[in-house]
Motif scaffolding. Structure first.
Motif, PDB file in Angstrom:
ATOM      1  N   ARG A 246     -61.249  50.847 -66.058  1.00  0.00           N
ATOM      2  CA  ARG A 246     -60.122  50.699 -65.126  1.00  0.00           C
ATOM      3  C   ARG A 246     -60.526  51.086 -63.713  1.00  0.00           C
ATOM      4  NH1 ARG A 246     -55.301  49.565 -67.312  1.00  0.00           N
ATOM      5  NH2 ARG A 246     -55.028  49.854 -69.575  1.00  0.00           N
ATOM      6  N   GLN A 247     -61.311  52.141 -63.584  1.00  0.00           N
ATOM      7  CA  GLN A 247     -61.767  52.566 -62.272  1.00  0.00           C
ATOM      8  C   GLN A 247     -62.584  51.464 -61.595  1.00  0.00           C
ATOM      9  OE1 GLN A 247     -64.733  55.662 -62.251  1.00  0.00           O
ATOM     10  NE2 GLN A 247     -64.107  56.431 -60.260  1.00  0.00           N
ATOM     11  N   GLN A 250     -60.276  48.417 -60.583  1.00  0.00           N
ATOM     12  CA  GLN A 250     -59.463  48.721 -59.410  1.00  0.00           C
ATOM     13  C   GLN A 250     -60.285  48.691 -58.130  1.00  0.00           C
ATOM     14  OE1 GLN A 250     -57.694  52.482 -60.409  1.00  0.00           O
ATOM     15  NE2 GLN A 250     -56.338  51.612 -61.970  1.00  0.00           N
ATOM     16  N   LYS A 253     -61.042  45.008 -57.186  1.00  0.00           N
ATOM     17  CA  LYS A 253     -59.902  44.269 -56.654  1.00  0.00           C
ATOM     18  C   LYS A 253     -59.594  44.646 -55.214  1.00  0.00           C
ATOM     19  CE  LYS A 253     -57.538  43.148 -60.980  1.00  0.00           C
ATOM     20  NZ  LYS A 253     -56.314  43.329 -61.803  1.00  0.00           N
ATOM     21  N   LYS A 254     -59.963  45.840 -54.801  1.00  0.00           N
ATOM     22  CA  LYS A 254     -59.753  46.246 -53.416  1.00  0.00           C
ATOM     23  C   LYS A 254     -60.694  45.518 -52.463  1.00  0.00           C
ATOM     24  CE  LYS A 254     -58.102  50.928 -54.462  1.00  0.00           C
ATOM     25  NZ  LYS A 254     -58.412  52.387 -54.349  1.00  0.00           N
TER      26      LYS A 254
END
Length: 298
Positions: A246-247, A250, A253-254
């Motif tokens: 997940r890290q 995320q 996606k930034k």
């Protein structure tokens, strides 16, 4: 994943067959963070294999192929819900590609570089091998470009070949190595009219995302491939796998809009020479209490 294959035959003026080529038709592309197979999003569930592309196992299983063993091996993988394989810096034999086509696998074809034996990591070995692939400024040498073109054309009609990787764990960015990888991408784009997705190197992205921004600025790539061994050899337990994934997602996606698909090209590996350091420095032995993973992550 449920292929239908065709046969193209060539005949001379007397009607005699002089050549035959089996092929399949499909599309495989990237769109809005997904891999699309014939326009439909597909989740890759796979493995990186060393069994079928190198060493004595290859010579025996793929060339002798006793009792159709190679087909039976691949069929068992399909039954285990495997649909994707990354051929780690190697090629397979013609029978291998034919079986991949027949059984409906999605294959990542990964190039290798002239081997230079060094007592170092795989990425350093690959970089040393680039001496024969490029000039000092990163321009590809003509004979290396010719080898790339030959490789592409030899597997061009195999519908199982859906993605390309240009090496294993090559993480250099600003030097000659990064230019070689980006120039290799240009060669593939100029030849491969199927526009199959490419990544500059499997394992190029660090799982802790520390080089993600740098690679965003330097690389032309269609998908991202970290090598995250959380839960096996890097002192983090299975319970940490989802947190690490997940890290990474995320952070990606930034930086990428639209987002790119992610393949974790290597994961979950156990071998005896890794066991002595499996629990250090997070814990000293298996019976120790679980640490505070939120604190460790921060």
């Amino acid at each position: 994943e449920s292929p239908f294959l065709y046969m193209l035959t060539l005949r001379n003026a007397r009607g005699e067959i002089t050549g035959a080529q089996r092929f399949g038709m499909r599309t495989f592309e990237v769109k809005n963070g997904d891999f699309l197979l014939n326009g439909i999003p597909v989740m890759l569930r796979g493995l990186t294999t060393g069994l079928i592309e190198r060493g004595r196992n290859r010579a025996y299983l793929m060339n002798v192929n006793p009792g159709n063993a190679f087909r039976r091996y691949l069929q068992r993988l399909k039954e285990l819900n495997v649909n994707h394989m990354r051929l780690h810096t190697a090629r397979t034999t013609p029978i291998g590609y034919d079986l991949f086509d027949e059984l409906g696998f999605i294959i990542t074809d990964e190039i290798d570089y002239p081997l230079t034996m060094l007592p170092n990591r795989a990425d350093e070995i690959a970089i040393a091998g680039m001496e024969e692939a490029s000039f000092q400024d990163g321009t590809l040498k003509p004979d290396y470009v010719a080898r790339l073109k030959k490789r592409i054309w030899e597997i061009y009609s195999h519908p199982s070949i859906c993605t390309f990787s240009f090496g294993n764990e090559i993480r250099n960015v600003q030097d000659r190595t990064g230019r070689v990888l980006n120039n290799t991408y240009k060669v593939y784009r100029s030849i491969d009219k199927q526009s199959r997705p490419c990544t500059l190197s499997s394992g190029r992205y660090r799982k802790d995302t520390t080089n993600l921004r740098e690679l965003r600025e330097s690389d032309t790539t269609d998908y991202i491939d970290p090598h995250d061994y959380s839960g096996s050899i890097n002192s983090s337990p299975l319970a940490y796998v989802e947190t690490a994934a997940r890290q990474f997602i995320q952070a990606m996606k930034k930086l990428y809009d639209p987002p790119l698909p992610i393949i974790n090209g290597e994961t979950v590996y156990y071998a005896s020479h890794y066991y002595p350091g499996l629990y250090n420095p997070v814990w000293k032995q298996e019976s120790d209490r679980q640490p505070d993973w939120d604190v460790l992550e921060s």
